[in-house]
Design a protein around this motif. Structure first.
Motif, mmCIF file in Angstrom:
data_model
loop_
_atom_site.group_PDB
_atom_site.id
_atom_site.type_symbol
_atom_site.label_atom_id
_atom_site.label_comp_id
_atom_site.label_asym_id
_atom_site.label_seq_id
_atom_site.Cartn_x
_atom_site.Cartn_y
_atom_site.Cartn_z
ATOM 1 N N ASP A 111 0.742 -1.231 0.119
ATOM 2 C CA ASP A 111 -0.094 -0.009 0.103
ATOM 3 C C ASP A 111 0.757 1.293 -0.064
ATOM 4 O O ASP A 111 0.704 2.226 -0.694
ATOM 5 C CB ASP A 111 -1.033 0.184 1.064
ATOM 6 C CG ASP A 111 -1.963 -1.064 1.192
ATOM 7 O OD1 ASP A 111 -2.432 -1.339 0.270
ATOM 8 O OD2 ASP A 111 -2.325 -1.478 2.273
ATOM 9 N N ARG B 152 2.555 1.730 -3.337
ATOM 10 C CA ARG B 152 1.589 2.226 -4.146
ATOM 11 C C ARG B 152 1.242 3.591 -4.284
ATOM 12 O O ARG B 152 1.179 4.559 -5.023
ATOM 13 C CB ARG B 152 0.274 1.599 -4.411
ATOM 14 C CG ARG B 152 -0.939 1.961 -5.214
ATOM 15 C CD ARG B 152 -1.998 0.990 -5.034
ATOM 16 N NE ARG B 152 -2.694 0.755 -3.512
ATOM 17 C CZ ARG B 152 -3.255 1.431 -2.901
ATOM 18 N NH1 ARG B 152 -3.506 2.445 -3.503
ATOM 19 N NH2 ARG B 152 -3.519 1.185 -1.913
ATOM 20 N N LEU B 153 1.046 4.212 -2.818
ATOM 21 C CA LEU B 153 0.801 5.571 -2.510
ATOM 22 C C LEU B 153 1.687 6.375 -2.988
ATOM 23 O O LEU B 153 1.527 7.585 -3.099
ATOM 24 C CB LEU B 153 0.217 5.652 -1.058
ATOM 25 C CG LEU B 153 -0.893 5.006 -0.825
ATOM 26 C CD1 LEU B 153 -1.527 4.939 0.846
ATOM 27 C CD2 LEU B 153 -2.363 5.581 -1.256
ATOM 28 N N ALA C 196 1.916 7.047 -6.556
ATOM 29 C CA ALA C 196 1.056 7.701 -7.022
ATOM 30 C C ALA C 196 1.347 9.282 -6.732
ATOM 31 O O ALA C 196 1.313 10.167 -7.463
ATOM 32 C CB ALA C 196 -0.337 7.372 -6.441
ATOM 33 N N SER D 157 -5.851 9.060 0.998
ATOM 34 C CA SER D 157 -5.279 8.789 -0.471
ATOM 35 C C SER D 157 -6.177 9.286 -1.638
ATOM 36 O O SER D 157 -7.374 9.301 -1.437
ATOM 37 C CB SER D 157 -4.620 7.454 -0.364
ATOM 38 O OG SER D 157 -5.627 6.451 -0.384
ATOM 39 N N TYR D 158 -5.645 9.197 -2.821
ATOM 40 C CA TYR D 158 -6.360 9.589 -3.950
ATOM 41 C C TYR D 158 -7.658 8.493 -4.363
ATOM 42 O O TYR D 158 -8.620 9.056 -4.947
ATOM 43 C CB TYR D 158 -5.331 9.606 -5.081
ATOM 44 C CG TYR D 158 -4.972 8.273 -5.480
ATOM 45 C CD1 TYR D 158 -5.562 7.399 -6.210
ATOM 46 C CD2 TYR D 158 -3.853 7.443 -4.723
ATOM 47 C CE1 TYR D 158 -5.097 6.247 -6.604
ATOM 48 C CE2 TYR D 158 -3.221 6.458 -5.244
ATOM 49 C CZ TYR D 158 -4.034 5.801 -6.047
ATOM 50 O OH TYR D 158 -3.369 4.573 -6.313
ATOM 51 N N ASP D 159 -7.703 7.316 -3.564
ATOM 52 C CA ASP D 159 -8.597 6.623 -3.804
ATOM 53 C C ASP D 159 -9.633 6.583 -2.563
ATOM 54 O O ASP D 159 -10.694 5.492 -2.497
ATOM 55 C CB ASP D 159 -8.113 4.965 -4.051
ATOM 56 C CG ASP D 159 -7.128 4.514 -2.933
ATOM 57 O OD1 ASP D 159 -6.966 5.292 -2.021
ATOM 58 O OD2 ASP D 159 -6.601 3.442 -3.087
ATOM 59 N N LEU D 160 -9.570 7.501 -1.984
ATOM 60 C CA LEU D 160 -10.190 7.904 -0.932
ATOM 61 C C LEU D 160 -10.378 6.642 0.462
ATOM 62 O O LEU D 160 -11.254 6.757 1.243
ATOM 63 C CB LEU D 160 -11.899 7.745 -1.421
ATOM 64 C CG LEU D 160 -12.069 8.874 -2.672
ATOM 65 C CD1 LEU D 160 -13.593 8.780 -3.009
ATOM 66 C CD2 LEU D 160 -11.832 10.454 -1.807
ATOM 67 N N TRP D 161 -9.150 6.208 0.501
ATOM 68 C CA TRP D 161 -8.902 5.439 1.802
ATOM 69 C C TRP D 161 -8.634 6.381 2.806
ATOM 70 O O TRP D 161 -7.547 7.169 2.688
ATOM 71 C CB TRP D 161 -7.956 4.214 1.529
ATOM 72 C CG TRP D 161 -8.567 3.078 0.893
ATOM 73 C CD1 TRP D 161 -9.086 2.806 -0.387
ATOM 74 C CD2 TRP D 161 -8.247 1.738 1.438
ATOM 75 N NE1 TRP D 161 -9.391 1.561 -0.481
ATOM 76 C CE2 TRP D 161 -9.025 0.837 0.353
ATOM 77 C CE3 TRP D 161 -7.660 1.175 2.427
ATOM 78 C CZ2 TRP D 161 -9.143 -0.615 0.778
ATOM 79 C CZ3 TRP D 161 -8.078 0.000 2.721
ATOM 80 C CH2 TRP D 161 -8.569 -0.866 1.991
#
Length: 168
Positions: free
Chosen positions: A92, A95-96, A99, A146-150
């Motif tokens: 994770d 990946r973050l 990004a 994060s950008y994917d709203l987590w």
């Protein structure tokens, strides 16, 4: 909350916890529906109200709402904890960070946001220490998402408890 998400949560929690499954009670009447119990629990969590605030709306006693709330929280943790209620792992974070680097923010795992929420029912004795920039009692919510709203971090605090320039 969108209806399909609500039904997914209700269905998963009901399938994994006997408390939410409908069955006859001691007088041979059907017990409350899973929708009633889950709605009561979610309303208490969402609005921060007491357990007796939903009794007239859902026709549930305060004791039943409290029991539903406790079972609902345990059910959500057991059903969704491994996927949604966990710390970021190495994959994770990689990946973050990738990004963030692609977007021009190297070393950043998500964006931080601070917001002031007005506390309508603040006890008058506490109003001074919770006074925000508007002069009204507020509580600060700090979130890293994060950008994917987590949501990777949350913090509730009093005004002045954070040293971030955006939270003043």
């Amino acid at each position: 909350m969108r209806r399909p998400l609500f039904y997914r949560i209700v269905d998963d929690v009901t399938a994994n916890d006997e408390y939410f499954q409908r069955r006859p009670d001691a007088t041979d009447r059907q017990s409350l529906s899973p929708l009633q119990k889950c709605t009561g629990a979610m309303r208490v969590l969402a609005y921060g109200t007491s357990v007796d605030a939903v009794d007239e709306y859902l026709r549930i006693s305060a004791t039943t709402t409290r029991d539903a709330l406790m079972n609902f929280v345990d059910g959500v943790i057991s059903c969704f904890g491994d996927e949604y209620l966990r710390k970021p792992n190495k994959d994770d974070l990689a990946r973050l960070l990738h990004a963030g680097d692609q977007r021009g923010f190297p070393g950043m795992i998500g964006s931080i946001e601070c917001m002031h929420w007005e506390w309508k029912n603040c006890p008058s004795a506490w109003a001074g220490q919770y006074a925000g920039r508007s002069g009204k009692p507020t509580i600060i919510l700090e979130v890293v998402a994060s950008y994917d709203l987590w949501i990777w971090h949350t913090f509730f605090g009093t005004p002045g408890s954070l040293n971030d320039i955006n939270c003043r």
